[in-house]
Write a protein that holds these residues in place. Structure first.
Motif, PDB file in Angstrom:
ATOM      1  N   GLU A  65     -45.116  52.108 -42.321  1.00  0.00           N
ATOM      2  CA  GLU A  65     -45.219  51.902 -43.761  1.00  0.00           C
ATOM      3  C   GLU A  65     -44.152  52.694 -44.497  1.00  0.00           C
ATOM      4  OE1 GLU A  65     -49.208  53.308 -44.588  1.00  0.00           O
ATOM      5  OE2 GLU A  65     -48.512  55.366 -44.869  1.00  0.00           O
ATOM      6  N   ARG A  66     -43.875  52.266 -45.708  1.00  0.00           N
ATOM      7  CA  ARG A  66     -43.013  53.042 -46.597  1.00  0.00           C
ATOM      8  C   ARG A  66     -43.732  53.166 -47.928  1.00  0.00           C
ATOM      9  NH1 ARG A  66     -39.946  47.990 -46.820  1.00  0.00           N
ATOM     10  NH2 ARG A  66     -40.068  47.121 -48.945  1.00  0.00           N
ATOM     11  N   GLY A  67     -43.498  54.291 -48.584  1.00  0.00           N
ATOM     12  CA  GLY A  67     -44.219  54.507 -49.835  1.00  0.00           C
ATOM     13  C   GLY A  67     -43.652  55.674 -50.611  1.00  0.00           C
ATOM     14  N   ARG A  68     -44.480  56.202 -51.494  1.00  0.00           N
ATOM     15  CA  ARG A  68     -44.034  57.269 -52.394  1.00  0.00           C
ATOM     16  C   ARG A  68     -45.153  58.282 -52.568  1.00  0.00           C
ATOM     17  NH1 ARG A  68     -40.035  58.153 -56.088  1.00  0.00           N
ATOM     18  NH2 ARG A  68     -40.530  59.277 -58.016  1.00  0.00           N
ATOM     19  N   VAL A  69     -44.792  59.552 -52.444  1.00  0.00           N
ATOM     20  CA  VAL A  69     -45.702  60.639 -52.774  1.00  0.00           C
ATOM     21  C   VAL A  69     -45.404  61.033 -54.217  1.00  0.00           C
ATOM     22  CG1 VAL A  69     -46.458  62.981 -52.225  1.00  0.00           C
ATOM     23  CG2 VAL A  69     -45.736  61.435 -50.388  1.00  0.00           C
ATOM     24  N   GLU A  70     -46.338  60.749 -55.101  1.00  0.00           N
ATOM     25  CA  GLU A  70     -46.127  61.040 -56.520  1.00  0.00           C
ATOM     26  C   GLU A  70     -46.312  62.511 -56.851  1.00  0.00           C
ATOM     27  OE1 GLU A  70     -44.898  59.100 -58.550  1.00  0.00           O
ATOM     28  OE2 GLU A  70     -45.326  57.040 -57.961  1.00  0.00           O
ATOM     29  N   ASN A  71     -47.215  63.157 -56.140  1.00  0.00           N
ATOM     30  CA  ASN A  71     -47.505  64.561 -56.435  1.00  0.00           C
ATOM     31  C   ASN A  71     -47.962  65.256 -55.155  1.00  0.00           C
ATOM     32  OD1 ASN A  71     -47.960  66.765 -58.494  1.00  0.00           O
ATOM     33  ND2 ASN A  71     -50.006  66.639 -57.589  1.00  0.00           N
ATOM     34  N   HIS A  72     -47.398  66.419 -54.888  1.00  0.00           N
ATOM     35  CA  HIS A  72     -47.746  67.191 -53.694  1.00  0.00           C
ATOM     36  C   HIS A  72     -47.740  68.674 -54.073  1.00  0.00           C
ATOM     37  CE1 HIS A  72     -46.651  68.419 -49.274  1.00  0.00           C
ATOM     38  NE2 HIS A  72     -47.861  68.801 -49.632  1.00  0.00           N
ATOM     39  N   SER A  73     -48.859  69.353 -53.845  1.00  0.00           N
ATOM     40  CA  SER A  73     -48.968  70.767 -54.189  1.00  0.00           C
ATOM     41  C   SER A  73     -49.616  71.537 -53.046  1.00  0.00           C
ATOM     42  CB  SER A  73     -49.782  70.966 -55.475  1.00  0.00           C
ATOM     43  OG  SER A  73     -51.104  70.481 -55.309  1.00  0.00           O
ATOM     44  N   ARG A  74     -49.327  72.825 -52.991  1.00  0.00           N
ATOM     45  CA  ARG A  74     -49.886  73.709 -51.963  1.00  0.00           C
ATOM     46  C   ARG A  74     -50.366  75.009 -52.611  1.00  0.00           C
ATOM     47  NH1 ARG A  74     -44.687  72.797 -48.654  1.00  0.00           N
ATOM     48  NH2 ARG A  74     -45.221  71.083 -47.254  1.00  0.00           N
ATOM     49  N   PHE A  75     -51.508  75.485 -52.147  1.00  0.00           N
ATOM     50  CA  PHE A  75     -51.997  76.813 -52.513  1.00  0.00           C
ATOM     51  C   PHE A  75     -52.239  77.589 -51.228  1.00  0.00           C
ATOM     52  CE2 PHE A  75     -55.672  79.646 -52.823  1.00  0.00           C
ATOM     53  CZ  PHE A  75     -55.186  80.567 -53.754  1.00  0.00           C
ATOM     54  N   LYS A  76     -51.749  78.838 -51.190  1.00  0.00           N
ATOM     55  CA  LYS A  76     -51.895  79.663 -49.998  1.00  0.00           C
ATOM     56  C   LYS A  76     -52.436  81.041 -50.371  1.00  0.00           C
ATOM     57  CE  LYS A  76     -47.931  77.503 -47.692  1.00  0.00           C
ATOM     58  NZ  LYS A  76     -46.626  77.743 -47.043  1.00  0.00           N
ATOM     59  N   ALA A  77     -53.281  81.559 -49.500  1.00  0.00           N
ATOM     60  CA  ALA A  77     -53.819  82.917 -49.658  1.00  0.00           C
ATOM     61  C   ALA A  77     -53.728  83.621 -48.317  1.00  0.00           C
ATOM     62  CB  ALA A  77     -55.264  82.875 -50.147  1.00  0.00           C
ATOM     63  N   ALA A  78     -53.343  84.893 -48.334  1.00  0.00           N
ATOM     64  CA  ALA A  78     -53.201  85.651 -47.093  1.00  0.00           C
ATOM     65  C   ALA A  78     -53.767  87.049 -47.270  1.00  0.00           C
ATOM     66  CB  ALA A  78     -51.738  85.732 -46.677  1.00  0.00           C
ATOM     67  N   PHE A  79     -54.346  87.563 -46.195  1.00  0.00           N
ATOM     68  CA  PHE A  79     -54.876  88.926 -46.150  1.00  0.00           C
ATOM     69  C   PHE A  79     -54.436  89.561 -44.840  1.00  0.00           C
ATOM     70  CE2 PHE A  79     -58.232  91.713 -44.442  1.00  0.00           C
ATOM     71  CZ  PHE A  79     -58.187  92.731 -45.388  1.00  0.00           C
ATOM     72  N   ASN A  80     -53.895  90.781 -44.928  1.00  0.00           N
ATOM     73  CA  ASN A  80     -53.421  91.497 -43.742  1.00  0.00           C
ATOM     74  C   ASN A  80     -53.865  92.952 -43.806  1.00  0.00           C
ATOM     75  OD1 ASN A  80     -51.297  89.348 -42.715  1.00  0.00           O
ATOM     76  ND2 ASN A  80     -50.945  89.605 -44.905  1.00  0.00           N
TER      77      ASN A  80
END
Length: 329
Positions: A65-80
């Protein structure tokens, strides 16, 4: 994949620190790590917004298939958190936890099999990982060396998925007031790895009579940096990032748990600002090039992929804030 890259280059940064220390220890180690990798600080939160992009994909080697990603977001949290250090401060045990949430919104998608255009529902993906790392600082041939071993486990909202392990050794080859060069090897204890051993190399150089320095870690980054304004720093260059998560699929062609592994080459500018010695924020933006985006069965090598996707270059913007509990100055 991502945890491997972060852990390996944390070792590189550690060696850069101890290369200048007669008595290397946990303080030099910790300071160097958190300076270059925000996600290794005690607490770290990041949000990334990627611009729209078109993609074209194949399934089992056939056009899919071919298409379009209109919106892409990421949230990341880290603890060390380092939870044990020997009296000599040369042996350290650290635990880490990571969480990621990704959101996709799609536009029109064209199916090569049906020659029809359709709309796909938005996708929300959760990923988590935990690890314990043992680090030992010593000397070899009268040169600083760091040995590191990591055991990790990761999964998604459905279940724990995989247990992995890897170890590394990095040696300082050259150290002067302006230049540090290191080399080493990474051993991958993961059946999905294409090769069991990977060579490592890094170089940090401060230019003569200049406020700029170069930070090169093969193959993760090439950055040119300098201090800008009070308590601030600017960086220009390119970084190789990896993103991965698990997919629970149930279709006529794919059934079970699969892994998506994506390599991204990010080029642009970063500005970091230290509000206090412990509280640091950054903003960065530029262009994101997806080098590879493939889906494999869980635990399979990435060269045995079932799905392959090509994606256009897109803009991106990321900001984050981190808190380092142990930093005092």
């Amino acid at each position: 994949m991502k945890s491997k890259i972060i852990s390996v280059f944390v070792v590189f940064i550690s060696v850069h620190a101890i290369a200048q220390e007669k008595e290397p220890g946990i303080k030099a180690l910790g300071k160097a790590i958190v300076d270059k990798f925000p996600t290794t600080r005690t607490f770290d939160l990041q949000y990334e917004q990627l611009g729209p992009s078109n993609y074209d994909s194949e399934l089992f080697g056939n056009k899919f298939e071919r298409g379009r990603v209109e919106n892409h977001s990421r949230f990341k949290a880290a603890f060390n958190l380092p939870f044990y250090a020997s009296k000599s401060k040369r042996f350290v045990l650290t635990t880490s936890l990571r969480y990621k949430y990704e959101s996709y919104q799609f536009g029109d998608i064209y199916s090569y099999a049906t020659t029809q255009t359709y709309r796909r529902e938005n996708e929300d993906i959760h990923y988590w990982a935990g690890a314990v790392t043992a680090t030992y600082m010593a000397s070899l041939f009268n040169k600083p060396v760091i040995y590191s071993a990591t055991a990790s486990v990761d999964g998604n909202e459905e279940n724990l998925q995989r247990i992995k392990g890897f170890a590394s050794s990095v040696l300082v080859l050259t150290r002067t007031p302006s230049t540090t060069i290191t080399a080493g090897v990474l051993v991958l204890l993961d059946p999905s790895s294409i090769v069991p051993l990977t060579p490592l190399f890094s170089m940090n150089h401060k230019f003569k009579n200049s406020k700029w320095d170069m930070d090169f870690i093969l193959p993760q980054r090439l950055l040119f940096r300098r201090e800008l304004l009070e308590n601030g720093r600017i960086s220009l260059g390119t970084e190789l990032n990896t993103e991965s998560f698990y997919l629970n699929l149930n279709s006529s062609n794919l059934h079970g748990v699969y892994e998506l592994n994506q390599l991204e080459l990010k080029s642009g500018i970063t500005y970091e600002y230290s509000f206090t010695p412990k509280l640091i924020a950054f903003v960065k933006g530029g262009f994101n090039n997806v080098v590879s985006a493939r889906i494999t069965e869980k635990g399979e090598r990435t060269n045995r992929y079932v799905y392959d996707q090509k994606e256009d270059t897109q803009g991106y913007f990321r900001f984050g804030v981190s808190y380092n509990l142990f930093n005092r100055k």
